[in-house]
Design a protein around this motif. Structure first.
Motif, PDB file in Angstrom:
ATOM      1  N   ALA A 168       0.812  -1.217   0.000  1.00  0.00           N
ATOM      2  CA  ALA A 168       0.000   0.000   0.000  1.00  0.00           C
ATOM      3  C   ALA A 168       0.848   1.271   0.000  1.00  0.00           C
ATOM      4  O   ALA A 168       0.304   2.376  -0.016  1.00  0.00           O
ATOM      5  CB  ALA A 168      -0.930   0.002   1.210  1.00  0.00           C
ATOM      6  N   GLY A 169       2.163   1.118   0.018  1.00  0.00           N
ATOM      7  CA  GLY A 169       3.049   2.270  -0.014  1.00  0.00           C
ATOM      8  C   GLY A 169       3.403   2.838   1.340  1.00  0.00           C
ATOM      9  O   GLY A 169       3.851   3.991   1.442  1.00  0.00           O
ATOM     10  N   TYR A 170       3.241   2.024   2.400  1.00  0.00           N
ATOM     11  CA  TYR A 170       3.630   2.439   3.751  1.00  0.00           C
ATOM     12  C   TYR A 170       4.880   1.665   4.169  1.00  0.00           C
ATOM     13  O   TYR A 170       4.995   0.469   3.892  1.00  0.00           O
ATOM     14  CB  TYR A 170       2.496   2.191   4.740  1.00  0.00           C
ATOM     15  CG  TYR A 170       1.290   3.060   4.465  1.00  0.00           C
ATOM     16  CD1 TYR A 170       1.303   4.418   4.783  1.00  0.00           C
ATOM     17  CD2 TYR A 170       0.146   2.535   3.851  1.00  0.00           C
ATOM     18  CE1 TYR A 170       0.198   5.228   4.512  1.00  0.00           C
ATOM     19  CE2 TYR A 170      -0.953   3.342   3.573  1.00  0.00           C
ATOM     20  CZ  TYR A 170      -0.910   4.684   3.904  1.00  0.00           C
ATOM     21  OH  TYR A 170      -1.993   5.488   3.626  1.00  0.00           O
ATOM     22  N   ASP A 171       5.766   2.343   4.843  1.00  0.00           N
ATOM     23  CA  ASP A 171       7.046   1.743   5.218  1.00  0.00           C
ATOM     24  C   ASP A 171       6.812   0.579   6.179  1.00  0.00           C
ATOM     25  O   ASP A 171       6.351   0.789   7.310  1.00  0.00           O
ATOM     26  CB  ASP A 171       7.933   2.802   5.873  1.00  0.00           C
ATOM     27  CG  ASP A 171       9.371   2.329   6.058  1.00  0.00           C
ATOM     28  OD1 ASP A 171       9.606   1.108   6.106  1.00  0.00           O
ATOM     29  OD2 ASP A 171      10.260   3.203   6.171  1.00  0.00           O
ATOM     30  N   PRO A 172       7.132  -0.656   5.784  1.00  0.00           N
ATOM     31  CA  PRO A 172       6.869  -1.813   6.658  1.00  0.00           C
ATOM     32  C   PRO A 172       7.722  -1.812   7.913  1.00  0.00           C
ATOM     33  O   PRO A 172       7.373  -2.466   8.901  1.00  0.00           O
ATOM     34  CB  PRO A 172       7.192  -3.009   5.757  1.00  0.00           C
ATOM     35  CG  PRO A 172       8.174  -2.476   4.755  1.00  0.00           C
ATOM     36  CD  PRO A 172       7.745  -1.061   4.503  1.00  0.00           C
ATOM     37  N   ARG A 173       8.827  -1.078   7.907  1.00  0.00           N
ATOM     38  CA  ARG A 173       9.674  -1.017   9.094  1.00  0.00           C
ATOM     39  C   ARG A 173       8.999  -0.290  10.249  1.00  0.00           C
ATOM     40  O   ARG A 173       9.437  -0.386  11.392  1.00  0.00           O
ATOM     41  CB  ARG A 173      10.996  -0.333   8.741  1.00  0.00           C
ATOM     42  CG  ARG A 173      11.849  -1.112   7.740  1.00  0.00           C
ATOM     43  CD  ARG A 173      12.998  -0.298   7.188  1.00  0.00           C
ATOM     44  NE  ARG A 173      12.525   0.844   6.401  1.00  0.00           N
ATOM     45  CZ  ARG A 173      13.304   1.644   5.678  1.00  0.00           C
ATOM     46  NH1 ARG A 173      14.603   1.402   5.615  1.00  0.00           N
ATOM     47  NH2 ARG A 173      12.794   2.659   4.993  1.00  0.00           N
ATOM     48  N   ALA A 174       7.906   0.421   9.953  1.00  0.00           N
ATOM     49  CA  ALA A 174       7.171   1.112  11.012  1.00  0.00           C
ATOM     50  C   ALA A 174       6.561   0.139  12.011  1.00  0.00           C
ATOM     51  O   ALA A 174       6.250   0.523  13.147  1.00  0.00           O
ATOM     52  CB  ALA A 174       6.079   1.983  10.405  1.00  0.00           C
ATOM     53  N   ALA A 175       6.394  -1.131  11.628  1.00  0.00           N
ATOM     54  CA  ALA A 175       5.872  -2.122  12.571  1.00  0.00           C
ATOM     55  C   ALA A 175       6.821  -2.296  13.752  1.00  0.00           C
ATOM     56  O   ALA A 175       6.380  -2.542  14.883  1.00  0.00           O
ATOM     57  CB  ALA A 175       5.668  -3.462  11.864  1.00  0.00           C
ATOM     58  N   VAL A 176       8.108  -2.150  13.519  1.00  0.00           N
ATOM     59  CA  VAL A 176       9.090  -2.273  14.603  1.00  0.00           C
ATOM     60  C   VAL A 176       9.004  -1.070  15.529  1.00  0.00           C
ATOM     61  O   VAL A 176       8.977  -1.211  16.763  1.00  0.00           O
ATOM     62  CB  VAL A 176      10.514  -2.426  14.033  1.00  0.00           C
ATOM     63  CG1 VAL A 176      11.532  -2.520  15.160  1.00  0.00           C
ATOM     64  CG2 VAL A 176      10.604  -3.656  13.129  1.00  0.00           C
ATOM     65  N   SER A 177       8.948   0.131  14.971  1.00  0.00           N
ATOM     66  CA  SER A 177       8.852   1.324  15.816  1.00  0.00           C
ATOM     67  C   SER A 177       7.535   1.344  16.576  1.00  0.00           C
ATOM     68  O   SER A 177       7.476   1.779  17.735  1.00  0.00           O
ATOM     69  CB  SER A 177       9.018   2.601  14.981  1.00  0.00           C
ATOM     70  OG  SER A 177       7.974   2.736  14.037  1.00  0.00           O
ATOM     71  N   LEU A 178       6.465   0.868  15.947  1.00  0.00           N
ATOM     72  CA  LEU A 178       5.177   0.771  16.621  1.00  0.00           C
ATOM     73  C   LEU A 178       5.279  -0.138  17.843  1.00  0.00           C
ATOM     74  O   LEU A 178       4.826   0.211  18.941  1.00  0.00           O
ATOM     75  CB  LEU A 178       4.124   0.222  15.664  1.00  0.00           C
ATOM     76  CG  LEU A 178       2.798  -0.196  16.296  1.00  0.00           C
ATOM     77  CD1 LEU A 178       2.034   1.015  16.784  1.00  0.00           C
ATOM     78  CD2 LEU A 178       1.970  -1.006  15.297  1.00  0.00           C
ATOM     79  N   TRP A 179       5.876  -1.309  17.655  1.00  0.00           N
ATOM     80  CA  TRP A 179       6.005  -2.260  18.765  1.00  0.00           C
ATOM     81  C   TRP A 179       6.821  -1.663  19.908  1.00  0.00           C
ATOM     82  O   TRP A 179       6.490  -1.845  21.080  1.00  0.00           O
ATOM     83  CB  TRP A 179       6.637  -3.549  18.257  1.00  0.00           C
ATOM     84  CG  TRP A 179       6.737  -4.596  19.322  1.00  0.00           C
ATOM     85  CD1 TRP A 179       7.853  -5.012  19.969  1.00  0.00           C
ATOM     86  CD2 TRP A 179       5.653  -5.346  19.885  1.00  0.00           C
ATOM     87  NE1 TRP A 179       7.539  -5.975  20.892  1.00  0.00           N
ATOM     88  CE2 TRP A 179       6.201  -6.192  20.866  1.00  0.00           C
ATOM     89  CE3 TRP A 179       4.285  -5.374  19.660  1.00  0.00           C
ATOM     90  CZ2 TRP A 179       5.414  -7.071  21.621  1.00  0.00           C
ATOM     91  CZ3 TRP A 179       3.501  -6.250  20.397  1.00  0.00           C
ATOM     92  CH2 TRP A 179       4.070  -7.079  21.359  1.00  0.00           C
ATOM     93  N   ASN A 180       7.867  -0.932  19.586  1.00  0.00           N
ATOM     94  CA  ASN A 180       8.668  -0.290  20.631  1.00  0.00           C
ATOM     95  C   ASN A 180       7.850   0.733  21.401  1.00  0.00           C
ATOM     96  O   ASN A 180       7.947   0.845  22.627  1.00  0.00           O
ATOM     97  CB  ASN A 180       9.905   0.376  20.017  1.00  0.00           C
ATOM     98  CG  ASN A 180      10.932  -0.643  19.567  1.00  0.00           C
ATOM     99  OD1 ASN A 180      11.002  -1.748  20.103  1.00  0.00           O
ATOM    100  ND2 ASN A 180      11.742  -0.290  18.576  1.00  0.00           N
ATOM    101  N   LYS A 181       7.036   1.508  20.697  1.00  0.00           N
ATOM    102  CA  LYS A 181       6.173   2.475  21.373  1.00  0.00           C
ATOM    103  C   LYS A 181       5.176   1.776  22.289  1.00  0.00           C
ATOM    104  O   LYS A 181       4.896   2.238  23.397  1.00  0.00           O
ATOM    105  CB  LYS A 181       5.418   3.326  20.341  1.00  0.00           C
ATOM    106  CG  LYS A 181       6.266   4.354  19.626  1.00  0.00           C
ATOM    107  CD  LYS A 181       5.416   5.182  18.672  1.00  0.00           C
ATOM    108  CE  LYS A 181       6.232   6.268  17.987  1.00  0.00           C
ATOM    109  NZ  LYS A 181       5.399   7.105  17.075  1.00  0.00           N
TER     110      LYS A 181
END
Length: 271
Positions: free
Chosen positions: A216-229
């Motif tokens: 969908a054009g969203y950075d998949p690496r954001a799943a890692v930063s989300l989990w950290n938050k």
């Protein structure tokens, strides 16, 4: 991930449940290769019908409390992200793009989001505001939740409960035998909306979620930063709405690995 949605389903959906067990493959593997077969003892139609009715009840309750879609800009932001994600669901199952997908924003301080069987979704303002989520991180949340629906994890949990916890009582429920039917209805509600997902379900949703986001054009690496938050909000442990398995460290590693695997898809979508 699973929202802490409580309550008894408003209708008895067990009258037409099928006892016969069937092994199905709910989704294609995609680039992330999720290909586990699943045992089902209840039809998708029955679980989806119950979910739709429960969802309408929850929307009505939120309206009464003036807690539904209070910020038009936030609602539009979320719906735009979700529309891009659901447009990619055909990669995993051909019927999914035609589902009646719907997402609403509930005003609550909870760190919460969920997607019911058939595509009825919600995200809570507390999750967006307290964690200051970026669009990429919202896509990570909702991609994960959409993945649970694509894989029919609620239906699978209902089936496992029928197989291991209720045994031959199911036959009584099919005949409408009083309390047995009521007990089964409560079981369906509990496994669908309250119990945490298994480790296996969480891993599958993580992996499919990052692929949906990437496509969908969203950075998949954001799943890692989300989990950290998420972890920092709960003294190093995930909030209650998340499953306790897999562990924080192993989940980070798996998310990072699969995010890297789907980076070419993200890069292609961004061109």
């Amino acid at each position: 991930m699973k929202g802490l949605v409580r309550g008894v389903l408003p209708v008895v959906i067990v009258a037409t449940m099928t006892v016969a067990c069937q092994t199905v493959q709910t989704t294609g593997g995609g680039a992330v290769g999720v290909q586990r077969s699943q045992m089902m003892m209840v039809s998708a139609k029955e679980v989806e019908q119950a979910s739709r009715q429960q969802y309408q009840q929850m929307l009505a309750e939120a309206r009464q409390k003036n807690a539904l879609n209070r910020d038009p800009a936030m609602v539009q932001r979320v719906r735009t992200i979700v529309a891009r994600l659901t447009a990619q669901t055909g990669v995993f199952r051909a019927d999914a793009p035609a589902w009646q997908w719907e997402v609403n924003v509930f005003s609550s301080n909870e760190l919460n989001a969920w997607c019911m069987a058939g595509g009825k979704m919600a995200i809570y303002t507390g999750l967006i505001e307290r964690l200051r989520l970026t669009d990429d991180e919202i896509a990570a949340v909702m991609g994960h939740e959409i993945a649970h629906a694509l894989r029919e994890h609620s239906r699978e949990q209902v089936s496992k409960s029928m197989a291991t916890g209720l045994g031959v009582s199911v036959a009584g429920a099919l005949l409408g035998v009083g309390q047995v039917g009521q007990d089964l209805m409560s079981t369906v509600a509990k496994v669908t909306f309250e119990l945490p997902n298994s480790r296996e379900h969480e891993i599958e949703a993580d992996r499919i979620g990052v692929e949906l986001a990437a496509r969908a054009g969203y950075d998949p690496r954001a799943a890692v930063s989300l989990w950290n938050k998420m972890s920092t909000q709960s003294a190093g442990a995930p909030p209650q709405w998340l499953s306790t398995h897999p562990s924080h460290a192993s989940r980070q590693r798996d998310l990072a690995e699969y995010a890297a695997r789907v980076m070419p898809l993200y890069q292609a979508a961004r061109r």
